[in-house]
Design an enzyme around this catalytic site. Structure first.
Site, PDB file in Angstrom:
ATOM      1  N   ASP A 326       0.854  -1.175   0.000  1.00 15.16           N
ATOM      2  CA  ASP A 326       0.000   0.000   0.000  1.00 15.16           C
ATOM      3  C   ASP A 326       0.890   1.224   0.000  1.00 15.16           C
ATOM      4  OD1 ASP A 326      -2.276  -1.420   0.196  1.00 15.16           O
ATOM      5  OD2 ASP A 326      -2.520  -1.183   2.354  1.00 15.16           O
ATOM      6  N   ASP A 645      -4.863  -3.321   5.252  1.00 15.95           N
ATOM      7  CA  ASP A 645      -5.310  -2.946   6.585  1.00 15.95           C
ATOM      8  C   ASP A 645      -6.815  -3.126   6.803  1.00 15.95           C
ATOM      9  OD1 ASP A 645      -6.019  -0.895   4.922  1.00 15.95           O
ATOM     10  OD2 ASP A 645      -4.653   0.575   5.791  1.00 15.95           O
ATOM     11  N   ASP A 649      -9.394  -5.942   2.457  1.00 14.21           N
ATOM     12  CA  ASP A 649      -8.062  -6.418   2.082  1.00 14.21           C
ATOM     13  C   ASP A 649      -7.852  -7.880   2.477  1.00 14.21           C
ATOM     14  OD1 ASP A 649      -7.180  -3.984   1.051  1.00 14.21           O
ATOM     15  OD2 ASP A 649      -6.575  -3.249   3.019  1.00 14.21           O
TER      16      ASP A 649
END
Ligand code: ATP
Length: 902
Positions: A326, A645, A649
């Site tokens: 990310d 997170d 996901d």
């Protein structure tokens, strides 16, 4: 009456709770003492004594003990007692190792223990789930795992997935309303949240009504599966290998015994020597040392902020070939500051850094006064209104003299915090707009929608508005009008092009952009979906914020590249922002491609496979699409680490070979799906974990190499002596002593060895690669052979000189074998040559080797021990022979390396 049938007031009374303030710390502690921890009973633990006794259940050890008993009965007391002592000591060592392994694993479990947000004395605080008590007020939101049974007192769009309890995987809509019906099943109790279930949407507040074994989960606790397997693939492989090695060792020792007896040796002596040899040659300590090495490596990882949740990940880490990371917070600092604003064709800059709400506004380089800019005011006010973040201050002492300074922090999402700060810089404070507007409802932000909205009422005239903020390209599509020159105007193609130009302009400076829009609604406005609310909007403008890269990330990405690991950035941010940051961080090479979420959404996994190797950045991606990326990469043979997170996901994290969750911003759901948690959310920590993962694997190879080569040497010296018709070069006790001291200690120390300089310069290891790959098997056999031969030669030379002193020759053989192994241990530290490494770097190893030497000298020179170990003190010449012989294999190997390089 059941909890779900009761009025909320009753629940408050019955749980002796206080809904507005929660419990006090003292009351919570009192209840904890009285009712116990909030945890489910675990299965019976194996008592220590059984673990200790298990050390002796090995077949050969039993044979040895029986043989010893017989020799004791035959009058060989000293031999018998010593052997028993050595076997006992070996058992104690094995026991200590196993306990250590077990303890470190338990500590790991604790580290990843869940927490709950509870109200204590009016303040929301996080406490470990096992410490909550009945009466605690708890807050939970999307992504949280519910840690106790809770009666809900406030639900905002709350949906909970209860499959752990009911088997039903469709999330249930929850409410705070009182329910009737005396016998509702768990699945129908819609105002309750149960332990072990998972919040998938919205948020809620509730009061705990049951903990531990009293919860619904507790009632079925015995049905739950036991803890996850903690055995790694390598451990499993070694277990199988161990069986083969036992067979080989037994066959060879049998051969030694048979040939020995055939050559005329005494049957009883040969039997004892054979059994001792079998005990020594069987690498029974291997699995325990592997576990300890893994566990200690895991502890080193914790120091570097990486928490391993599943032990097998330690091995997989060393194979990782792609890291999908990310952007926000992992590659960047997630410390946002608004620097540029745009509205209706006009731009402004804001000064100031961080979250300190001090700064000025500039237009074309000239400082402006905010009162004259109505659209700017609206842009700032609505940005702060559609917002859950707050500025908080913290007093920090500066230097030793203790001058205090105010530190500004954000409580909430940093993106939102930046908007609060930019508004405050213009004097628009929370108090001010709360005086003007009342918030009626909120549609929380979600990464898939990329928007958040509030419905507000203006107090002075009762007018209602929807205020939306979110990704500008998304908001633009949902707008029909735009504020232009302080007036609402249609969003013509020209104006739309101007907005797109402004978005690109901000994004190309690596700014994260947030757009703000609004619409007026009537009092009767009712909606059934979010898209009804966030539609037909009037576009106000843009706020662009910087999010500086984490300083250490760039170097980590280069290090990963050298290690054959590709870094891919996946972000919800705008494609141009993503590109600008990827360039800054060196993620995007000249030939590298970027793909946006819309294209990705349309592709199948097979389509993606075709191009996946060229793509380095995925922008405007929704979390659901991460799974596709993982699958395509895996289909191409990659071992993928994927960070995440949020709730959405979790599937990608689970599917990845190494699922990585964020420790700070990550939800429980993401953490539970992961095998690695970054306690600092930092990309550099993934690199550090990979580095450790490779090192741990290397260390395992190192001590396998050492232990097995030693064992081969021990067997061969005996075998060759018997085949050549010589006397026994080593007696049973000497063999057992070597097994205990010389083999055990240094092997442990190798498990703690530092990484070689080139660990992050090699390509990732292939996951199917055998532990013996890259020449290790050959190294073991050839070195074992050499150790056997030099020991035999030293024995034979001494025996030739002193034909009547067998004990002297055996002492020389004993010393040579020990020294040859202790020199070899330094070779084992490197895949290259012994000269690649500073021998004093691993202080444990130096200590292990020195203590092995000291113990050897004790059994050779301490008079009371000499008869026990069949040893005599050696002369200087004999010591020169011992050391010369023992050094030959290492010198030969070093010579070979030099020759090869030339
Ligand atoms: P990642 O964490 O995967 O790098 P990201 O943080 O860049 O992703 P998201 O958090 O999914 O991506 O945000 C996507 C977009 O949504 C952002 O680019 C921003 O424009 C917008 N956005 C982010 N946070 C908020 C928020 N709190 N309210 C409204 N819009 C937001």
């Amino acid at each position: 009456m059941k909890w779900y049938e009761r009025e909320i007031k009753d629940v408050e009374q019955m749980t002796r709770s206080h809904f507005s303030n929660g419990l006090t710390e003292e009351e919570a502690n009192k209840r904890l003492k009285q009712f116990g921890y909030n945890k489910l009973d675990e299965g019976e633990k194996v008592p220590a004594i059984f673990l200790f006794l298990a050390q002796f259940k090995d077949f050969m050890v039993i044979v040895l003990l029986v043989a010893t008993l017989i020799s004791g009965l035959l009058g060989e007391y000293i031999d018998a007692i010593t052997i028993i002592l050595i076997v006992l000591l070996n058992g104690v060592l094995g026991f200590i190792q196993e306990r250590k392994a077990e303890k470190s694993l338990a500590a790991l479990k604790e580290l990843s223990a869940p927490q709950m947000t509870v109200l204590r004395k009016g303040e929301w605080t996080k406490v470990p789930s096992i410490e909550v008590v009945v009466g605690d007020i708890v807050k939970f939101t999307s992504g949280d795992r519910i840690g106790a049974d809770i009666r809900i007192i406030e639900a905002k769009g709350l949906r909970i997935e209860e499959s752990a309890l009911t088997g039903e995987s469709v999330p249930v809509q929850k409410t705070e309303a009182v329910l009737s019906g005396s016998d509702l099943s768990v699945g129908d109790q819609e105002n309750m949240a149960f332990m072990g279930t998972m919040v998938t949407q919205g948020s809620g507040i509730g009061v705990i009504v049951a903990t531990g074994m009293k919860t619904e989960m507790g009632k079925i606790a015995h049905l739950l599966q036991s803890a996850e397997t903690l055995v790694t693939p390598l451990q499993r492989k070694l277990e199988q290998l161990g069986k083969i090695l036992i067979l080989v060792a037994l066959l060879l020792t049998a051969l030694v015994v048979v040939i020995g007896v055939y050559q005329g040796h005494d049957i009883y002596t040969m039997f004892l020597a054979g059994v001792s040899l079998a005990v020594a040659a069987i690498p029974e300590g291997l699995p325990a040392i592997v576990t300890v090495a893994l566990a200690l490596g895991v502890q080193r990882m914790i120091k570097r902020k990486a928490i391993v949740r599943k032990l097998p990940a330690v091995e997989t880490l060393g194979c990782a070939s792609v890291i999908c990371s990310d952007k926000t917070g992992t590659l960047t600092q997630n410390k946002m500051t608004v620097t540029n604003l745009w509205s209706g064709g006009k731009t402004w800059d804001v000064s100031g850094t961080g979250y300190q709400p001090e700064g000025d506004f500039y237009h074309n380089g000239r400082k402006i006064h905010i009162d004259t800019e109505r659209t700017l005011q609206q842009l700032l006010t609505f940005g702060a209104l559609c917002n859950n973040a707050r500025i908080v201050t913290n007093e920090v002492k500066e230097g030793l003299l203790g001058k205090t300074k105010l530190e500004y922090l954000i409580d909430g999402d940093p993106t939102e915090g930046a908007l609060v700060v930019s508004a405050e810089k213009a004097g628009i404070t929370r108090d001010l707009f709360q005086e003007e507007y009342k918030i009626l409802e909120e549609l929380p932000f979600d990464s898939a929608r990329k928007m958040m909205s509030v419905i507000v009422e203006r107090k002075k005239d009762g007018k209602r508005f929807v205020v939306t903020k979110g990704a500008p390209d998304v908001l633009l599509k949902r707008s029909e009008q735009i504020l232009w020159e302080e007036r609402k105007q249609p969003l013509s193609p020209q104006r739309e092009a101007a907005v797109v130009g402004a978005i690109d302009q901000l994004a190309s400076q690596a700014l994260r952009t947030i757009a703000i829009a609004y619409k007026e609604i009537d009092k009767q406005f009712n909606y059934t979906s979010e898209s009804m609310v966030e539609d037909k909007l009037t576009f106000i403008g843009l706020q662009g914020m910087i999010d500086p890269p984490r300083p250490e990330v760039k170097a980590s990405i280069i290090e990963c590249r050298d290690a054959g690991i590709k870094t891919i950035m996946i972000t919800g941010d705008h494609i141009i922002t993503a590109q600008a940051i990827a360039k800054q961080l060196n993620i995007l090479p000249a030939h590298g491609k970027i793909m946006d979420g819309t294209t990705l959404a349309k592709m199948s996994v097979t389509d993606l496979e075709e191009v996946v190797d060229d793509i380095y950045v995925y922008a405007r991606v929704s979390p659901e699409h991460k799974l596709k990326i993982v699958k395509a990469l895996q289909a191409k043979g990659h071992i993928v680490a994927m960070t995440g997170d949020g709730v959405n996901d979790a599937p990608a994290i689970k599917a990845a070979n190494i699922g990585v969750a964020m420790g700070i911003t990550g939800t429980d759901v993401a953490k539970e799906a992961s095998s690695l948690v970054l306690s600092d959310d930092n990309f550099a920590t993934i690199k550090a974990a990979i580095n450790e993962g490779r090192n741990i694997y290397d260390n395992i190879r190192k001590f396998i190499r050492y232990m097995l080569a030693s064992n081969v040497g021990e067997i061969l010296v005996m075998l060759f002596a018997m085949m050549l018709g010589m006397p026994l070069p080593l007696v049973a006790i000497q063999i057992l002593w070597i097994n205990l001291v010389t083999d055990g200690l240094p092997a442990m120390a190798l498990g703690l060895d530092q990484a070689e300089n080139d660990v992050m310069k090699r390509k990732p290891r292939h996951p199917m690669e055998s532990v013996f790959a890259r020449g290790l098997a050959w190294k073991i056999v050839s070195r074992g052979f050499m150790i056997g031969v030099v020991t035999l030669v030293a024995f034979w030379l001494t025996l030739n000189q002193n034909p009547d002193d067998l004990m002297r020759a055996q002492s020389v053989a004993f010393a040579t074998l020990v020294m040859a192994q202790l020199i070899h241990v330094f070779d084992c530290r490197s895949e290259h040559s012994v000269f690649h490494r500073n021998p004093f770097q691993n202080i444990y190893l130096v200590f292990a080797v020195l203590s092995s030497i000291a113990l050897m000298l004790v059994v050779m020179y301490f008079p009371p021990l000499q008869p026990v170990f069949h040893t005599v003190g050696l002369t200087i010449r004999e010591w020169m022979l011992v050391l010369g012989m023992a050094a030959i294999p290492t010198i030969a190997l070093a010579g070979f390396h030099i020759f090869k390089r030339k």
